[in-house]
Design an enzyme around this catalytic site. Sequence first.
Site, PDB file in Angstrom:
ATOM      1  N   LYS A 161       0.887  -1.177   0.000  1.00 57.54           N
ATOM      2  CA  LYS A 161       0.000   0.000   0.000  1.00 57.54           C
ATOM      3  C   LYS A 161       0.919   1.219   0.000  1.00 57.54           C
ATOM      4  O   LYS A 161       1.213   1.798   1.043  1.00 57.54           O
ATOM      5  CB  LYS A 161      -0.907  -0.058   1.240  1.00 57.54           C
TER       6      LYS A 161
HETATM    7  N1  PMP Z   1      -7.812  -1.259  -2.734  1.00 61.92           N
HETATM    8  C1  PMP Z   1      -7.237  -0.069  -2.557  1.00 61.92           C
HETATM    9  C2  PMP Z   1      -6.555   0.594  -3.699  1.00 61.92           C
HETATM   10  C3  PMP Z   1      -7.299   0.572  -1.304  1.00 61.92           C
HETATM   11  O1  PMP Z   1      -6.744   1.768  -1.121  1.00 61.92           O
HETATM   12  C4  PMP Z   1      -7.981  -0.075  -0.237  1.00 61.92           C
HETATM   13  C5  PMP Z   1      -8.065   0.603   1.100  1.00 61.92           C
HETATM   14  N2  PMP Z   1      -6.985   0.279   1.911  1.00 61.92           N
HETATM   15  C6  PMP Z   1      -8.553  -1.321  -0.481  1.00 61.92           C
HETATM   16  C7  PMP Z   1      -8.447  -1.888  -1.741  1.00 61.92           C
HETATM   17  C8  PMP Z   1      -9.239  -2.069   0.613  1.00 61.92           C
HETATM   18  O2  PMP Z   1      -8.305  -2.548   1.532  1.00 61.92           O
HETATM   19  P1  PMP Z   1      -8.657  -2.744   3.067  1.00 61.92           P
HETATM   20  O3  PMP Z   1      -9.898  -3.553   3.119  1.00 61.92           O
HETATM   21  O4  PMP Z   1      -7.474  -3.462   3.623  1.00 61.92           O
HETATM   22  O5  PMP Z   1      -8.849  -1.391   3.653  1.00 61.92           O
END
Ligand code: PMP
Length: 322
Positions: A161
């Site tokens: 991320k």
């Molecule tokens: N895809 C992207 C590009 C994101 O930024 C997020 C948010 N973190 C998610 C998917 C969902 O991830 P999570 O459920 O871990 O928040």
Amino acid sequence: MTPLHDRDGWIWMDGEWLPWREAQVHALTHTLHYGMGCFEGVRAYAGPNGTHLFRVAEHTRRLLDSAHALDIPVAFDAETLIDAQRRCLERNRLASAYLKPTIFLGSEGLGLRARGLSTHLMIAAWDLGAYLAPEAARIGLRALTSSWARHHVNISLCRAKTSGHYVNSMLALNTAVKAGFDETIMLDPEGYVAEASAANVFVVRDGVLHTPEVTSCLQGITRDSVIRLARDVLGMAVVERRITRDELYLADEAFLTGTAAEILPLRELDGRHIGARSGAPAVGDAIPEGSVTARLQGLYRRLVRGELEDDLAAFAAWLTPA
Ligand code: PMP
């Protein structure tokens, strides 16, 4: 509305507590110039048994994994960071919150060949509330398929991320929002459904849940929670595979998942009502109570608030008391 930087409170920075307005960085901060950094979005919820951080161990692991993949050394271990996130809630007197632990490089040098850069880690927490309009969870979103492709495994670190990834997300989202839509659906470089700007995508068809494999999309923690709830509590089959855009058009239901977004129904994609073949629901109609989306929303709402009776008892380890 007061700007986010102008409020009372405390931000954890490199092991120290800084008054909110004084948590500043230098203009030559390396990450500001090149986007080489990583972050997390974590939520804490108030429930009948107090406040809990939801899956903070998994978020913290992903944060440290992202830094490792970027080859950024971090001086803090997971335990220290989890404790700092708990104390961030306490120190800012937050019963429910969104937390943003972020790792970035210092200002000792600029340029792609800069050496000897320090690593910094900050954690801020604030009361975010609903990600979009509160009724979005009930009535769903209108989305536009993006002309911008999502990342490719050979172009960026899809498992991480990273800060720089969000240029691509924002190009796609801003195009859709300017055209009057709520969200965007991004396709991978081969044309298969990847994810929304900051959320994963799910499709329900004939009682089976489908979601893209984690190649070009982020391995979402909410995605994992929803897969577990669907399999273990609703007894549904869940398939991770390549999905085409027209499968979204033809889905019985579709929804997005993310820590900030939680579970948001997708009502419409590219002008097609999802689930309605004729007599499309009027704008403002809530999704049906018995739908898979609504049932998962109900389970998720109870789970994150620590209402773990019977069917949810097995998930207690996902909650960390604040
Ligand atoms: N895809 C992207 C590009 C994101 O930024 C997020 C948010 N973190 C998610 C998917 C969902 O991830 P999570 O459920 O871990 O928040």
